[in-house]
Scaffold this active site. Structure first.
Site, short mmCIF file in Angstrom:
data_model
loop_
_atom_site.label_atom_id
_atom_site.label_comp_id
_atom_site.label_asym_id
_atom_site.label_seq_id
_atom_site.Cartn_x
_atom_site.Cartn_y
_atom_site.Cartn_z
N GLU A 260 -5.40 3.99 -35.18
CA GLU A 260 -4.46 4.37 -34.13
C GLU A 260 -4.86 5.75 -33.65
O GLU A 260 -4.81 6.73 -34.41
CB GLU A 260 -3.01 4.37 -34.61
N CYS A 294 1.67 10.49 -30.50
CA CYS A 294 0.64 9.78 -29.74
C CYS A 294 1.23 8.84 -28.69
O CYS A 294 0.55 8.52 -27.72
CB CYS A 294 -0.27 9.01 -30.69
#
Length: 523
Positions: A260, A294
């Site tokens: 990720e 994020c």
């Protein structure tokens, strides 16, 4: 007494040498290192440090323990995860303090981590045994071929966790890996290690054998590659640049990875959006954890017909945010995590302003609150030549841009190498879903920034493009920590000429049989 001094006093009371020693017991390492609090810049605790040779030792320890752990029934492993869930909620105040001291975030955003970890542990604790059970599959020839698909653990998972969400990101990958029967060796960021170490200790209290989950701490460019070098599978969360190196190193060993990575996420405000709700939602989407998330929004694309009303309200709500991070409730945004993050934020803003962008609110470093505090900042007039336009800022900065229609909004949202998250605001659910389906992102929130998608742990979470590989959450978030094994038993007759048939007769029989199976609509 000033706010930073009160924080220093409370940190000294909370993070004692005894606590540091208790948490550090989970670390394989003979050296010493220190973590610091971004709230004050002061040393927070001294912890063990790991050499590359000791990384190998951690994996050997976890590997030996994992064999015994994997032999336990999956429901016993799940019971440990569910006990962790209860302990986490009962003792959350402990880790909320550690999270704020580790990361500098406001307490409400620290609590987001507790919620995420609890949701994931409950989901995998309840659903994991069913997802991991042996499944019957259709055989080559019905009745004659009996097939079962087993799920085997990889062995030892190497996990690399960033500093921004040290509790949630540690738990959401480590727990499913452990539930699947793996050992885990986790490398938390040194400047976020206390919360990660606390989570491991809580799992041990819940019944996990201590050696099944080991921690290693040290300089990322040194210890990180050593983790990848020994892992049977790698779970990495961090920057796209580092993710590429992790993937390349793992590929040399033919080891699987889930990554990720970064994002440059867009929030789309359509012409029929509820402006008040969209503005309030944008504040949460842009400035949670000071934008160091994020999946937070860094670009707002707003239809011209509502742009003035939205921007006015969004700027007003942003300007009214309460900054600070006392170890208590009551503030809206905390600190950036480090001087490097502060430099990146100020560098992006200064570059944009020098090239013609305009600051609508914020834009200032706030050393009066702490060394790395920065105001939530809204800009307009950001163009492709500016760093802020295409680089991930990872801070409390957002650019607002007007669009003429949905087509322009979709095109601009997709005009990025990243593809992690997006948000669409509209009163028309069908219209919003149609637009969502056109966005090249792993998740899309409708009338929500990111919490609804990320909190729906039965559904997958991950990125497209430069935002990563693989998925967290859902069935995939557990099954990626396993190898599928097919066991096929052929009965009565072989899949070969028999009963006096020659090869031509066998081929003809099989061809007729395949046509019959298709006619019967069998798979």
């Amino acid at each position: 007494m000033t706010g930073p001094q009160r924080t220093r006093n409370k940190a000294a009371q909370l993070v004692t040498p005894q606590l540091a020693a208790s948490l550090g017991a989970g670390v394989t390492g003979s050296g010493r290192t220190a973590c610091h609090s971004p709230l004050t810049g002061d040393r927070l605790a001294e912890l063990p440090a790991t050499t590359t040779a000791e990384v190998a030792e951690a994996f050997a320890t976890a590997r030996a323990a994992a064999a015994r752990w994997a032999a336990r029934p999956v429901r016993e492993r799940a019971a440990v995860v569910l006990r962790f869930h209860d302990l986490l909620l009962d003792r959350q105040d402990e880790v909320l303090d550690l999270l704020q001291l580790d990361t500098g975030k406001a307490r409400t955003h620290a609590h987001d981590e507790v919620l995420g970890a609890a949701l994931a542990s409950r989901y995998y604790g309840r659903r994991g045994p069913g997802l991991l059970r042996t499944r019957a599959r259709t055989g080559a020839v019905p009745v004659l071929t009996r097939v079962r698909e087993n799920r085997q653990p990889h062995g030892v998972v190497g996990q690399i966790v960033p500093w921004n969400y040290p509790l949630e990101l540690t738990v959401e990958d480590a727990l499913p890996a452990l539930l699947a029967g793996n050992g885990v060796v986790t490398k938390p960021d040194t400047e976020g290690a206390l919360a990660a170490l606390w989570a491991r200790r809580l799992m041990v209290e819940a019944g996990l054998p201590a050696d099944v989950w080991r921690m290693v701490i040290g300089d990322g460019p040194v210890v990180g590659p050593a983790v990848v070098a020994h892992a049977d599978y790698v779970a990495f969360t961090g920057s796209t640049a580092t993710g590429r190196r992790v993937a390349a190193q793992a590929a040399e060993r033919l080891v699987g990875t889930s990554l990720e990575l970064g994002g440059k996420n867009s929030l789309l405000v359509l012409d029929d959006a509820d402006v008040e709700k969209a503005a309030a939602g944008a504040v949460r989407a842009c400035f949670s954890s000071a934008g160091q998330l994020c999946i937070s929004a860094e670009r707002i694309l707003v239809h011209v017909s509502v742009a003035d009303a939205f921007t006015e309200r969004f700027v007003a709500l942003t300007r009214a945010m309460r900054l600070g991070a006392p170890l208590a409730w009551g503030t809206d945004m905390g600190s950036l995590s480090s001087q490097a993050q502060l430099d990146r934020v100020t560098g992006h803003i200064d570059d944009a302003v020098s090239l013609g962008a305009r600051v609508l609110t914020g834009g200032r470093h706030r050393p009066d609150l702490g060394p790395y505090f920065h105001e939530p900042t809204v800009l307009t007039g950001v163009t492709p030549g500016m760093r802020l336009h295409h680089e991930e800022t990872f801070g409390p900065v957002v650019a607002v841009r007007r669009v003429e229609d949905d087509e322009e909004a979709v095109a601009l949202a997709n005009d990025t190498a990243y593809g992690l998250n997006a948000s669409v605001w509209s009163r028309d659910s069908r219209r919003a879903r149609r637009i969502a389906a056109r966005l090249r992102t792993g998740s899309v929130g409708i009338n929500d920034g990111f919490a609804a998608a990320y909190g729906s742990v039965a559904a997958t979470m991950g990125g497209m493009g430069d935002s990563g590989l693989g998925r967290r959450h859902g069935a995939e978030g557990l099954l990626k920590y396993t190898e599928a094994q097919t066991v096929a038993q052929q009965r009565l007759l072989p899949l070969a000429p028999s009963l006096g048939m020659d090869d031509r007769q066998f081929a003809a029989l099989m061809s007729v049989s395949l046509k019959a199976l298709k006619t019967l609509r069998l798979p």
